[in-house]
Design a protein around this motif. Sequence first.
Motif, PDB file in Angstrom:
ATOM      1  N   ILE A 145      44.842  41.317  51.398  1.00 18.31           N
ATOM      2  CA  ILE A 145      43.388  41.165  51.456  1.00 18.31           C
ATOM      3  C   ILE A 145      42.707  42.500  51.218  1.00 18.31           C
ATOM      4  CG2 ILE A 145      41.457  40.669  53.008  1.00 18.31           C
ATOM      5  CD1 ILE A 145      43.344  38.548  54.328  1.00 18.31           C
ATOM      6  N   ASN A 146      43.181  43.528  51.910  1.00 14.40           N
ATOM      7  CA  ASN A 146      42.573  44.853  51.761  1.00 14.40           C
ATOM      8  C   ASN A 146      42.727  45.391  50.341  1.00 14.40           C
ATOM      9  OD1 ASN A 146      41.687  45.033  54.430  1.00 14.40           O
ATOM     10  ND2 ASN A 146      43.646  45.866  55.140  1.00 14.40           N
ATOM     11  N   ILE A 147      43.912  45.197  49.761  1.00  6.29           N
ATOM     12  CA  ILE A 147      44.142  45.657  48.386  1.00  6.29           C
ATOM     13  C   ILE A 147      43.207  44.945  47.420  1.00  6.29           C
ATOM     14  CG2 ILE A 147      45.803  45.624  46.481  1.00  6.29           C
ATOM     15  CD1 ILE A 147      48.002  46.065  48.616  1.00  6.29           C
ATOM     16  N   ALA A 148      43.068  43.633  47.598  1.00  8.31           N
ATOM     17  CA  ALA A 148      42.197  42.857  46.704  1.00  8.31           C
ATOM     18  C   ALA A 148      40.749  43.304  46.821  1.00  8.31           C
ATOM     19  CB  ALA A 148      42.321  41.370  47.036  1.00  8.31           C
ATOM     20  N   LEU A 149      40.281  43.482  48.036  1.00 13.05           N
ATOM     21  CA  LEU A 149      38.878  43.875  48.237  1.00 13.05           C
ATOM     22  C   LEU A 149      38.619  45.282  47.715  1.00 13.05           C
ATOM     23  CD1 LEU A 149      38.210  42.367  51.774  1.00 13.05           C
ATOM     24  CD2 LEU A 149      37.463  41.492  49.553  1.00 13.05           C
ATOM     25  N   GLN A 150      39.573  46.176  47.909  1.00 12.87           N
ATOM     26  CA  GLN A 150      39.423  47.532  47.380  1.00 12.87           C
ATOM     27  C   GLN A 150      39.380  47.525  45.860  1.00 12.87           C
ATOM     28  OE1 GLN A 150      42.659  49.755  49.117  1.00 12.87           O
ATOM     29  NE2 GLN A 150      41.858  49.519  51.202  1.00 12.87           N
ATOM     30  N   ALA A 151      40.229  46.711  45.260  1.00 14.19           N
ATOM     31  CA  ALA A 151      40.257  46.619  43.799  1.00 14.19           C
ATOM     32  C   ALA A 151      38.963  46.015  43.267  1.00 14.19           C
ATOM     33  CB  ALA A 151      41.451  45.779  43.355  1.00 14.19           C
ATOM     34  N   MET A 152      38.445  44.998  43.956  1.00 18.65           N
ATOM     35  CA  MET A 152      37.184  44.390  43.531  1.00 18.65           C
ATOM     36  C   MET A 152      36.037  45.389  43.616  1.00 18.65           C
ATOM     37  SD  MET A 152      37.488  40.563  45.210  1.00 18.65           S
ATOM     38  CE  MET A 152      35.957  39.918  44.474  1.00 18.65           C
ATOM     39  N   ASP A 153      36.078  46.236  44.628  1.00 16.17           N
ATOM     40  CA  ASP A 153      35.035  47.260  44.769  1.00 16.17           C
ATOM     41  C   ASP A 153      35.173  48.350  43.708  1.00 16.17           C
ATOM     42  OD1 ASP A 153      32.836  48.521  46.321  1.00 16.17           O
ATOM     43  OD2 ASP A 153      34.345  50.067  46.675  1.00 16.17           O
ATOM     44  N   ARG A 154      36.399  48.755  43.436  1.00 17.67           N
ATOM     45  CA  ARG A 154      36.638  49.841  42.484  1.00 17.67           C
ATOM     46  C   ARG A 154      36.337  49.405  41.053  1.00 17.67           C
ATOM     47  NH1 ARG A 154      41.676  50.611  43.576  1.00 17.67           N
ATOM     48  NH2 ARG A 154      41.194  51.953  45.353  1.00 17.67           N
ATOM     49  N   PHE A 155      36.655  48.166  40.742  1.00 19.45           N
ATOM     50  CA  PHE A 155      36.467  47.671  39.372  1.00 19.45           C
ATOM     51  C   PHE A 155      35.411  46.562  39.358  1.00 19.45           C
ATOM     52  CE2 PHE A 155      40.887  49.141  39.747  1.00 19.45           C
ATOM     53  CZ  PHE A 155      40.879  50.153  38.794  1.00 19.45           C
ATOM     54  N   GLU A 156      34.254  46.859  39.900  1.00 23.35           N
ATOM     55  CA  GLU A 156      33.218  45.841  40.079  1.00 23.35           C
ATOM     56  C   GLU A 156      32.668  45.292  38.777  1.00 23.35           C
ATOM     57  OE1 GLU A 156      29.097  48.026  40.787  1.00 23.35           O
ATOM     58  OE2 GLU A 156      30.612  48.728  42.203  1.00 23.35           O
ATOM     59  N   ASN A 157      32.824  46.026  37.679  1.00 22.22           N
ATOM     60  CA  ASN A 157      32.311  45.557  36.391  1.00 22.22           C
ATOM     61  C   ASN A 157      33.403  44.990  35.487  1.00 22.22           C
ATOM     62  OD1 ASN A 157      29.520  46.275  36.782  1.00 22.22           O
ATOM     63  ND2 ASN A 157      30.133  48.423  36.547  1.00 22.22           N
ATOM     64  N   ASN A 158      34.568  44.785  36.056  1.00 15.76           N
ATOM     65  CA  ASN A 158      35.694  44.257  35.295  1.00 15.76           C
ATOM     66  C   ASN A 158      35.858  42.766  35.608  1.00 15.76           C
ATOM     67  OD1 ASN A 158      38.702  43.501  35.080  1.00 15.76           O
ATOM     68  ND2 ASN A 158      38.622  45.417  33.927  1.00 15.76           N
ATOM     69  N   ALA A 159      35.525  41.935  34.652  1.00 12.30           N
ATOM     70  CA  ALA A 159      35.530  40.483  34.881  1.00 12.30           C
ATOM     71  C   ALA A 159      36.904  39.940  35.289  1.00 12.30           C
ATOM     72  CB  ALA A 159      35.011  39.751  33.642  1.00 12.30           C
ATOM     73  N   PRO A 160      37.991  40.296  34.593  1.00 12.20           N
ATOM     74  CA  PRO A 160      39.297  39.779  35.014  1.00 12.20           C
ATOM     75  C   PRO A 160      39.656  40.168  36.452  1.00 12.20           C
ATOM     76  CG  PRO A 160      39.422  40.629  32.785  1.00 12.20           C
ATOM     77  CD  PRO A 160      38.079  41.042  33.319  1.00 12.20           C
ATOM     78  N   MET A 161      39.279  41.390  36.855  1.00  7.90           N
ATOM     79  CA  MET A 161      39.577  41.831  38.217  1.00  7.90           C
ATOM     80  C   MET A 161      38.794  41.016  39.239  1.00  7.90           C
ATOM     81  SD  MET A 161      41.299  43.926  40.122  1.00  7.90           S
ATOM     82  CE  MET A 161      41.384  42.671  41.386  1.00  7.90           C
ATOM     83  N   GLN A 162      37.528  40.762  38.965  1.00  8.09           N
ATOM     84  CA  GLN A 162      36.710  39.992  39.890  1.00  8.09           C
ATOM     85  C   GLN A 162      37.204  38.550  39.990  1.00  8.09           C
ATOM     86  OE1 GLN A 162      34.404  41.567  41.823  1.00  8.09           O
ATOM     87  NE2 GLN A 162      35.276  43.335  40.757  1.00  8.09           N
ATOM     88  N   ARG A 163      37.595  38.008  38.848  1.00  5.92           N
ATOM     89  CA  ARG A 163      38.120  36.639  38.841  1.00  5.92           C
ATOM     90  C   ARG A 163      39.417  36.563  39.648  1.00  5.92           C
ATOM     91  NH1 ARG A 163      39.066  36.468  33.845  1.00  5.92           N
ATOM     92  NH2 ARG A 163      36.898  36.058  33.310  1.00  5.92           N
ATOM     93  N   ALA A 164      40.302  37.526  39.408  1.00  7.31           N
ATOM     94  CA  ALA A 164      41.582  37.542  40.117  1.00  7.31           C
ATOM     95  C   ALA A 164      41.377  37.747  41.615  1.00  7.31           C
ATOM     96  CB  ALA A 164      42.480  38.644  39.554  1.00  7.31           C
ATOM     97  N   GLY A 165      40.447  38.606  41.972  1.00  7.84           N
ATOM     98  CA  GLY A 165      40.171  38.858  43.379  1.00  7.84           C
ATOM     99  C   GLY A 165      39.658  37.626  44.085  1.00  7.84           C
ATOM    100  N   CYS A 166      38.720  36.931  43.472  1.00  8.14           N
ATOM    101  CA  CYS A 166      38.190  35.696  44.072  1.00  8.14           C
ATOM    102  C   CYS A 166      39.284  34.645  44.197  1.00  8.14           C
ATOM    103  CB  CYS A 166      37.028  35.151  43.235  1.00  8.14           C
ATOM    104  SG  CYS A 166      35.487  36.109  43.348  1.00  8.14           S
ATOM    105  N   CYS A 167      40.123  34.546  43.162  1.00  2.00           N
ATOM    106  CA  CYS A 167      41.214  33.560  43.198  1.00  2.00           C
ATOM    107  C   CYS A 167      42.201  33.875  44.310  1.00  2.00           C
ATOM    108  CB  CYS A 167      41.938  33.521  41.856  1.00  2.00           C
ATOM    109  SG  CYS A 167      40.983  32.761  40.513  1.00  2.00           S
TER     110      CYS A 167
END
Length: 202
Positions: free
Chosen positions: A8-30
């Motif tokens: 969970i922490n890794i996903a949320l950190q990645a979503m914050d770091r790559f907030e403008n990256n669509a694949p990252m946001q999609r993967a994080g939500c999934c």
Amino acid sequence: MVYRSEGINIALQAMDRFENNAPMQRAGCCLLYNICIGNVEIERTIVNSGGITAILKALDTFATDSTIQEAGCIALHNLCAKSADNRKLAAKEDAIQRVIRAMKECSGSASVQEAACKAIINLTAKNMPNKVLLGEQDGINVLLKTIQRYSNNAVVMEAAVTALRNVCNKCINNISSGINAEYGGGAPGGCHLRALQHLCYS
């Protein structure tokens, strides 16, 4: 359980770091919606770690990306499935407005409509303030338009009519809004008998 917390922490950190990256946001939500299914403790961990905020930020940044809107709505649906506190917090952070916007911006996507309707079902479950808020945000009219547009899609219709019934249950203002929309021209295309039955008999 530890590995899930770390994930969970890794996903949320990645979503914050790559907030403008669509694949990252999609993967994080999934990841968030998959990892929390049926587990209140994990739901609580995600929320306490800022999960709802991260999901809503993704919905804001990619408001017209149907895949991210779908994933974000499913994540909200799962996070609010069993926790009254999560429903309150999500509404406080304007999750209901985001879900309604997703339905408007991605009106041509059946998968987004289904996911958004299911999110509404859980966001408003046993929560009268959230029902009222949804009505104030044009949610009844949006649901009726989805019912009209997807009248031949059984999956979307089931989700939309269930959402409509849920938000109108014991909520007079929403019942009135639905009837006025149907007969006053707010939702074009005439009367949807099945929807009205749920409005009147909830």
